[in-house]
Design a protein around this motif. Structure first.
Motif, PDB file in Angstrom:
ATOM      1  N   UNK A  64      -1.835  -0.919 -18.794  1.00  0.00           N
ATOM      2  CA  UNK A  64      -2.672  -1.012 -17.904  1.00  0.00           C
ATOM      3  C   UNK A  64      -3.888   0.096 -18.013  1.00  0.00           C
ATOM      4  N   UNK A  65      -3.621   1.214 -18.070  1.00  0.00           N
ATOM      5  CA  UNK A  65      -4.434   2.123 -18.321  1.00  0.00           C
ATOM      6  C   UNK A  65      -5.374   2.317 -19.544  1.00  0.00           C
ATOM      7  N   UNK A  66      -4.648   1.950 -20.377  1.00  0.00           N
ATOM      8  CA  UNK A  66      -5.548   1.682 -21.692  1.00  0.00           C
ATOM      9  C   UNK A  66      -6.497   0.650 -21.668  1.00  0.00           C
ATOM     10  N   UNK A  67      -5.908  -0.601 -21.221  1.00  0.00           N
ATOM     11  CA  UNK A  67      -6.826  -1.913 -21.239  1.00  0.00           C
ATOM     12  C   UNK A  67      -7.941  -1.734 -20.346  1.00  0.00           C
ATOM     13  N   UNK A  68      -7.915  -1.457 -19.038  1.00  0.00           N
ATOM     14  CA  UNK A  68      -8.646  -1.115 -18.107  1.00  0.00           C
ATOM     15  C   UNK A  68      -9.594   0.202 -17.988  1.00  0.00           C
ATOM     16  N   UNK A  69      -8.999   1.209 -18.747  1.00  0.00           N
ATOM     17  CA  UNK A  69      -9.750   2.493 -18.649  1.00  0.00           C
ATOM     18  C   UNK A  69      -9.552   2.910 -17.050  1.00  0.00           C
ATOM     19  N   UNK A  70      -8.333   3.203 -16.622  1.00  0.00           N
ATOM     20  CA  UNK A  70      -8.033   3.451 -15.292  1.00  0.00           C
ATOM     21  C   UNK A  70      -7.162   4.688 -15.478  1.00  0.00           C
ATOM     22  N   UNK A  71      -7.147   5.305 -14.487  1.00  0.00           N
ATOM     23  CA  UNK A  71      -6.103   6.547 -14.191  1.00  0.00           C
ATOM     24  C   UNK A  71      -4.845   5.767 -13.707  1.00  0.00           C
ATOM     25  N   UNK A  72      -3.837   7.065 -13.769  1.00  0.00           N
ATOM     26  CA  UNK A  72      -2.370   6.225 -13.413  1.00  0.00           C
ATOM     27  C   UNK A  72      -2.511   5.643 -12.172  1.00  0.00           C
ATOM     28  N   UNK A  73      -2.922   6.541 -11.174  1.00  0.00           N
ATOM     29  CA  UNK A  73      -3.080   5.949  -9.828  1.00  0.00           C
ATOM     30  C   UNK A  73      -3.702   4.733  -9.500  1.00  0.00           C
ATOM     31  N   UNK A  74      -4.705   4.468 -10.238  1.00  0.00           N
ATOM     32  CA  UNK A  74      -5.435   3.237 -10.305  1.00  0.00           C
ATOM     33  C   UNK A  74      -4.601   2.064 -10.770  1.00  0.00           C
ATOM     34  N   UNK A  75      -3.940   2.356 -11.964  1.00  0.00           N
ATOM     35  CA  UNK A  75      -3.068   1.540 -12.787  1.00  0.00           C
ATOM     36  C   UNK A  75      -2.026   0.975 -11.752  1.00  0.00           C
ATOM     37  N   UNK A  76      -1.265   2.083 -11.140  1.00  0.00           N
ATOM     38  CA  UNK A  76      -0.139   1.971 -10.137  1.00  0.00           C
ATOM     39  C   UNK A  76      -0.787   0.765  -8.949  1.00  0.00           C
ATOM     40  N   UNK A  77      -1.940   1.274  -8.678  1.00  0.00           N
ATOM     41  CA  UNK A  77      -2.338   0.095  -7.533  1.00  0.00           C
ATOM     42  C   UNK A  77      -2.632  -1.221  -7.941  1.00  0.00           C
ATOM     43  N   UNK A  78      -3.219  -1.098  -9.109  1.00  0.00           N
ATOM     44  CA  UNK A  78      -3.398  -2.654  -9.458  1.00  0.00           C
ATOM     45  C   UNK A  78      -2.347  -3.584  -9.835  1.00  0.00           C
ATOM     46  N   UNK A  79      -1.274  -2.872 -10.165  1.00  0.00           N
ATOM     47  CA  UNK A  79       0.088  -3.560 -10.493  1.00  0.00           C
ATOM     48  C   UNK A  79       0.745  -3.967  -9.170  1.00  0.00           C
ATOM     49  N   UNK A  80      -0.023  -3.416  -8.188  1.00  0.00           N
ATOM     50  CA  UNK A  80       0.848  -3.546  -6.742  1.00  0.00           C
ATOM     51  C   UNK A  80       1.351  -2.640  -5.986  1.00  0.00           C
ATOM     52  N   UNK A  81       1.382  -1.171  -6.730  1.00  0.00           N
ATOM     53  CA  UNK A  81       1.936  -0.223  -6.189  1.00  0.00           C
ATOM     54  C   UNK A  81       1.286   0.364  -4.789  1.00  0.00           C
ATOM     55  N   UNK A  82       2.301   0.811  -3.829  1.00  0.00           N
ATOM     56  CA  UNK A  82       1.579   1.231  -2.618  1.00  0.00           C
ATOM     57  C   UNK A  82       2.864   2.349  -2.368  1.00  0.00           C
ATOM     58  N   UNK A  83       2.272   3.197  -1.332  1.00  0.00           N
ATOM     59  CA  UNK A  83       3.269   4.422  -0.995  1.00  0.00           C
ATOM     60  C   UNK A  83       4.225   4.051   0.144  1.00  0.00           C
ATOM     61  N   UNK A  84       4.037   2.701   0.526  1.00  0.00           N
ATOM     62  CA  UNK A  84       5.059   2.290   1.630  1.00  0.00           C
ATOM     63  C   UNK A  84       5.718   0.907   1.303  1.00  0.00           C
ATOM     64  N   UNK A  85       6.768   0.726   1.908  1.00  0.00           N
ATOM     65  CA  UNK A  85       7.712  -0.493   1.265  1.00  0.00           C
ATOM     66  C   UNK A  85       7.604  -1.490   2.511  1.00  0.00           C
ATOM     67  N   UNK A  86       7.255  -2.798   1.899  1.00  0.00           N
ATOM     68  CA  UNK A  86       7.560  -3.758   2.930  1.00  0.00           C
ATOM     69  C   UNK A  86       9.090  -4.188   2.779  1.00  0.00           C
ATOM     70  N   UNK A  87       9.309  -4.952   3.793  1.00  0.00           N
ATOM     71  CA  UNK A  87      10.904  -5.334   3.739  1.00  0.00           C
ATOM     72  C   UNK A  87      11.010  -6.312   2.785  1.00  0.00           C
ATOM     73  N   UNK A  88      10.070  -7.385   2.553  1.00  0.00           N
ATOM     74  CA  UNK A  88      10.430  -8.468   1.653  1.00  0.00           C
ATOM     75  C   UNK A  88      10.225  -7.859   0.181  1.00  0.00           C
ATOM     76  N   UNK A  89       9.678  -6.767  -0.087  1.00  0.00           N
ATOM     77  CA  UNK A  89       9.607  -6.139  -1.451  1.00  0.00           C
ATOM     78  C   UNK A  89      10.914  -5.388  -1.704  1.00  0.00           C
ATOM     79  N   UNK A  90      11.456  -4.870  -0.778  1.00  0.00           N
ATOM     80  CA  UNK A  90      12.699  -3.976  -0.918  1.00  0.00           C
ATOM     81  C   UNK A  90      13.817  -5.076  -1.195  1.00  0.00           C
ATOM     82  N   UNK A  91      13.806  -6.277  -0.398  1.00  0.00           N
ATOM     83  CA  UNK A  91      14.703  -7.303  -0.616  1.00  0.00           C
ATOM     84  C   UNK A  91      14.684  -7.795  -1.946  1.00  0.00           C
TER      85      UNK A  91
END
Length: 159
Positions: A64-91
């Motif tokens: 994703x970083x190479x395709x969209x010319x993003x930093x790791x943090x931006x690629x992480x967020x674009x793939x749905x990453x966040x720094x908190x977990x929702x219950x449904x995601x954990x499940x």
């Protein structure tokens, strides 16, 4: 959601195909990172990719970083990453992990059963050689041998 959680939720093949790149049956595709598009030079593995033409390789974040010319943090967020977990995601993540563990356990059990059948077949074959044909002992071992051969065929069909 951590990066490992995202790797579980988004397989490499799914990420590559989301960019409209077609992957053939053997896991190869045209590399979008170099312009020599004469042959499929990029191999898509379960958790990563590698291009044998330009040498590009990495995981879903690198792609994703190479395709969209993003930093790791931006690629992480674009793939749905966040720094908190929702219950449904954990499940969902736990459900996927349990399913993979169950599949691996079943595969290990199947391998063990196949190996056991093969060993028993060898034992019963040796036993049939010790007794005269059609004696009671010979028939007993021959029946057990036939059963193990049928069991082995059944188990190998399950693969």
């Amino acid at each position: 959601m951590t990066s490992e959680d995202l790797k579980i939720l988004h397989p490499m093949k799914e990420v590559v195909e989301s960019y409209g790149i077609k992957i053939n049956r053997s896991g190869f595709c045209m590399c979008p990172f170099h312009h020599d598009n004469k042959s499929a030079s990029m191999k898509i593995y379960k958790d990563n990719f590698h291009c044998f033409g330009c040498g590009a390789d990495g995981d879903i974040f690198t792609f994703v970083m190479l395709m969209d010319n993003l930093t790791f943090k931006e690629a992480f967020k674009s793939l749905g990453g966040c720094y908190t977990h929702s219950f449904s995601e954990m499940r969902e993540i736990e459900k996927i992990k349990r399913k993979r563990a169950k599949t691996a356990e079943l595969r290990t059990d199947l391998k063990f059963r196949i190996t056991l059948c093969q060993k028993l077949i060898d034992i019963y074959r040796m036993q049939t050689l010790k007794y005269p044909p059609f004696s009671d002992e010979w028939c007993l071992h021959m029946n057990a041998l036939q059963y193990q051969i049928a069991e082995l065929e059944y188990l190998t069909d399950m693969r």
